[in-house]
Design a protein around this motif. Structure first.
Motif, PDB file in Angstrom:
ATOM      1  N   SER A  66       0.832  -1.210   0.000  1.00 46.78           N
ATOM      2  CA  SER A  66       0.000   0.000   0.000  1.00 46.78           C
ATOM      3  C   SER A  66       0.862   1.254   0.000  1.00 46.78           C
ATOM      4  O   SER A  66       0.777   2.099   0.886  1.00 46.78           O
ATOM      5  CB  SER A  66      -0.943  -0.020   1.208  1.00 46.78           C
ATOM      6  OG  SER A  66      -1.813  -1.123   1.157  1.00 46.78           O
ATOM      7  N   ASN A  82      -5.765   1.592   2.818  1.00 44.92           N
ATOM      8  CA  ASN A  82      -6.912   1.015   3.492  1.00 44.92           C
ATOM      9  C   ASN A  82      -6.814  -0.499   3.424  1.00 44.92           C
ATOM     10  O   ASN A  82      -6.562  -1.071   2.365  1.00 44.92           O
ATOM     11  CB  ASN A  82      -8.190   1.516   2.790  1.00 44.92           C
ATOM     12  CG  ASN A  82      -9.457   0.965   3.380  1.00 44.92           C
ATOM     13  OD1 ASN A  82      -9.729  -0.227   3.267  1.00 44.92           O
ATOM     14  ND2 ASN A  82     -10.251   1.826   3.997  1.00 44.92           N
ATOM     15  N   GLN A  83      -6.978  -1.174   4.574  1.00 45.58           N
ATOM     16  CA  GLN A  83      -6.835  -2.629   4.605  1.00 45.58           C
ATOM     17  C   GLN A  83      -7.848  -3.320   3.708  1.00 45.58           C
ATOM     18  O   GLN A  83      -7.509  -4.258   2.986  1.00 45.58           O
ATOM     19  CB  GLN A  83      -6.982  -3.145   6.045  1.00 45.58           C
ATOM     20  CG  GLN A  83      -5.794  -2.858   6.931  1.00 45.58           C
ATOM     21  CD  GLN A  83      -5.858  -3.595   8.246  1.00 45.58           C
ATOM     22  OE1 GLN A  83      -4.847  -3.807   8.897  1.00 45.58           O
ATOM     23  NE2 GLN A  83      -7.038  -3.997   8.674  1.00 45.58           N
ATOM     24  N   TRP A 121      -7.007  -5.893   0.628  1.00 49.21           N
ATOM     25  CA  TRP A 121      -7.503  -7.269   0.499  1.00 49.21           C
ATOM     26  C   TRP A 121      -8.267  -7.433  -0.816  1.00 49.21           C
ATOM     27  O   TRP A 121      -8.156  -8.467  -1.483  1.00 49.21           O
ATOM     28  CB  TRP A 121      -8.404  -7.627   1.681  1.00 49.21           C
ATOM     29  CG  TRP A 121      -7.712  -7.795   2.996  1.00 49.21           C
ATOM     30  CD1 TRP A 121      -8.006  -7.150   4.165  1.00 49.21           C
ATOM     31  CD2 TRP A 121      -6.602  -8.650   3.291  1.00 49.21           C
ATOM     32  NE1 TRP A 121      -7.151  -7.550   5.159  1.00 49.21           N
ATOM     33  CE2 TRP A 121      -6.279  -8.478   4.646  1.00 49.21           C
ATOM     34  CE3 TRP A 121      -5.841  -9.538   2.529  1.00 49.21           C
ATOM     35  CZ2 TRP A 121      -5.237  -9.156   5.270  1.00 49.21           C
ATOM     36  CZ3 TRP A 121      -4.800 -10.227   3.144  1.00 49.21           C
ATOM     37  CH2 TRP A 121      -4.508 -10.033   4.490  1.00 49.21           C
ATOM     38  N   ASP A 144      -1.971 -11.714   7.923  1.00 48.01           N
ATOM     39  CA  ASP A 144      -1.491 -10.371   8.263  1.00 48.01           C
ATOM     40  C   ASP A 144       0.029 -10.329   8.230  1.00 48.01           C
ATOM     41  O   ASP A 144       0.703 -11.321   8.532  1.00 48.01           O
ATOM     42  CB  ASP A 144      -1.972  -9.976   9.663  1.00 48.01           C
ATOM     43  CG  ASP A 144      -3.475  -9.778   9.720  1.00 48.01           C
ATOM     44  OD1 ASP A 144      -4.077  -9.534   8.661  1.00 48.01           O
ATOM     45  OD2 ASP A 144      -4.036  -9.873  10.827  1.00 48.01           O
ATOM     46  N   ARG A 185     -10.891  -0.946  10.539  1.00 43.21           N
ATOM     47  CA  ARG A 185     -10.510  -2.163  11.260  1.00 43.21           C
ATOM     48  C   ARG A 185     -11.659  -3.150  11.454  1.00 43.21           C
ATOM     49  O   ARG A 185     -11.457  -4.213  12.023  1.00 43.21           O
ATOM     50  CB  ARG A 185      -9.926  -1.780  12.620  1.00 43.21           C
ATOM     51  CG  ARG A 185      -8.743  -0.852  12.485  1.00 43.21           C
ATOM     52  CD  ARG A 185      -7.992  -0.673  13.762  1.00 43.21           C
ATOM     53  NE  ARG A 185      -6.945   0.313  13.582  1.00 43.21           N
ATOM     54  CZ  ARG A 185      -6.141   0.724  14.552  1.00 43.21           C
ATOM     55  NH1 ARG A 185      -6.295   0.225  15.767  1.00 43.21           N
ATOM     56  NH2 ARG A 185      -5.217   1.614  14.306  1.00 43.21           N
TER      57      ARG A 185
END
Length: 359
Positions: free
Chosen positions: A40, A72-73, A77, A93, A185
């Motif tokens: 990222s 942004n996670q 993904w 992770d 999260r």
């Protein structure tokens, strides 16, 4: 059975080498594993480490590096899912460690008929010091962290509402789509809620285990708890069903504490005294539990003071999230929700028939 092992990272150069060693050491046939690494836009050596891992190859079917334009996670993904070709999707992770048989055991449990499998996820520290072990004790305590069952190893197969480092049949994402990119999260909570609503079960297996690195400083741990609480408050406005009452316990404690302090200012001191007495009792019992079950360190003596810091940080985060939530919802566009369907279509399109086998 082709496995897509997905790892996302942002400025994780301090932990990636350990995880890469774990991945390279996997006992599952490497020719049946594609490794997908999502960066990222890291500003440290993360991308270079990924390139080195790809250059070495370790006889994997492929190693793909994907750039995530956002930090942004959920978006990261989704980037991984959009290029994954495996029959099995595994998410790991960057702060994790996995044993040599992790992929093998995950696939074996899926072959027994499960849709999603995972296992316990104990916390660990790197370069052990007395202070780090004290923070680890606070994090692992039911009082300091969470009573969530899916964090802890099981003695038999059990079904939970969520799993860490899970392995999913591809069909799960083909049916429910990708992650909601408007969430931070709590993207896992929302995805797993949709998965449960679609009729899938998440099985925690006793022979699967992975590990997560604990934050190495109190400042980072408090920041983490505040962030967790913040996203609970925000998520309450878009997906109440993906949250449980337990997510709001620190918030309820904070509000009760503030209310009783105000009452005490007007002479009604007994509610505050009873709350303080009850909290001190739980605090003491859990501190004694740490002394009895952990590798005792001199700093354990301050555990009774660490617990309230963590609880209040989480509660304040939730309060801030709930206050911001209406304004945050107004700013949300449709794009984060559109991505859920885009990912679903990409998963269907990128699954060639020659890769498909019966589990």
């Amino acid at each position: 059975m082709l496995v897509s092992l997905c790892v996302i990272a942002y400025n994780e150069e301090k932990v990636l080498n350990g995880l890469f060693r774990n991945i390279a050491d996997q006992s599952y046939p490497h020719e049946d594993i594609e490794v997908i690494l999502v960066d990222s836009k890291s500003t440290d050596g993360t991308r270079a480490m990924m390139e080195d891992f790809k250059a070495t190859g370790y006889n994997f079917r492929s190693v793909k590096i994907v750039e995530n334009a956002k930090k942004n996670q959920a978006s990261a993904w989704n980037c991984a899912l959009c290029v994954a070709k495996g029959d099995v999707i595994i998410r790991i992770d960057a702060h994790a460690q996995i044993p040599r048989n992790f992929i093998k055991r995950s696939v074996e449990n899926l072959e027994e008929g499960e849709d999603i499998v995972g296992g316990g996820r104990p916390n660990i520290v790197d370069n052990e010091t007395s202070w780090k072990l004290t923070l680890l004790a606070a994090e692992e305590s039911l009082f300091g962290s969470s009573i969530a069952e899916y964090r802890r190893p099981t003695e038999k197969k059990e079904y939970h509402d969520s799993l860490f480092h899970a392995a999913y049949r591809r069909e799960v994402f083909e049916k429910v789509g990708g992650f909601n990119e408007s969430l931070g999260r709590t993207e896992d909570n929302e995805l797993h809620y949709r998965i449960r609503e679609a009729g899938y079960k998440m099985c925690s297996c006793p022979d699967i285990i992975s590990f997560q690195h604990t934050r190495n400083s109190l400042r980072h741990m408090i920041k983490q708890k505040f962030g967790n609480g913040l996203w609970i408050g925000l998520t309450f406005g878009v997906c109440r069903g993906c949250l449980s009452y337990f997510h709001f316990v620190p918030f309820a404690f904070l509000i009760t504490l503030i209310t009783f302090i105000v009452l005490a200012c007007f002479g009604y001191v007994y509610p505050l005294m009873f709350l303080g007495l009850a909290y001190v009792m739980f605090d003491f019992v859990n501190t004694v539990g740490c002394f009895a079950t952990k590798k005792v360190q001199p700093q354990f003596i301050i555990l009774p003071f660490l617990f309230p810091f963590l609880h209040i940080a989480y509660g304040v985060g939730t309060l801030v999230g709930l206050i911001k939530m209406p304004f945050w919802k107004m700013k949300l566009g449709s794009t984060p929700y559109d991505r859920i369907e885009e990912v679903r279509q990409a998963m269907i399109k990128n699954h060639p028939a020659e890769n498909t086998e019966e589990l």
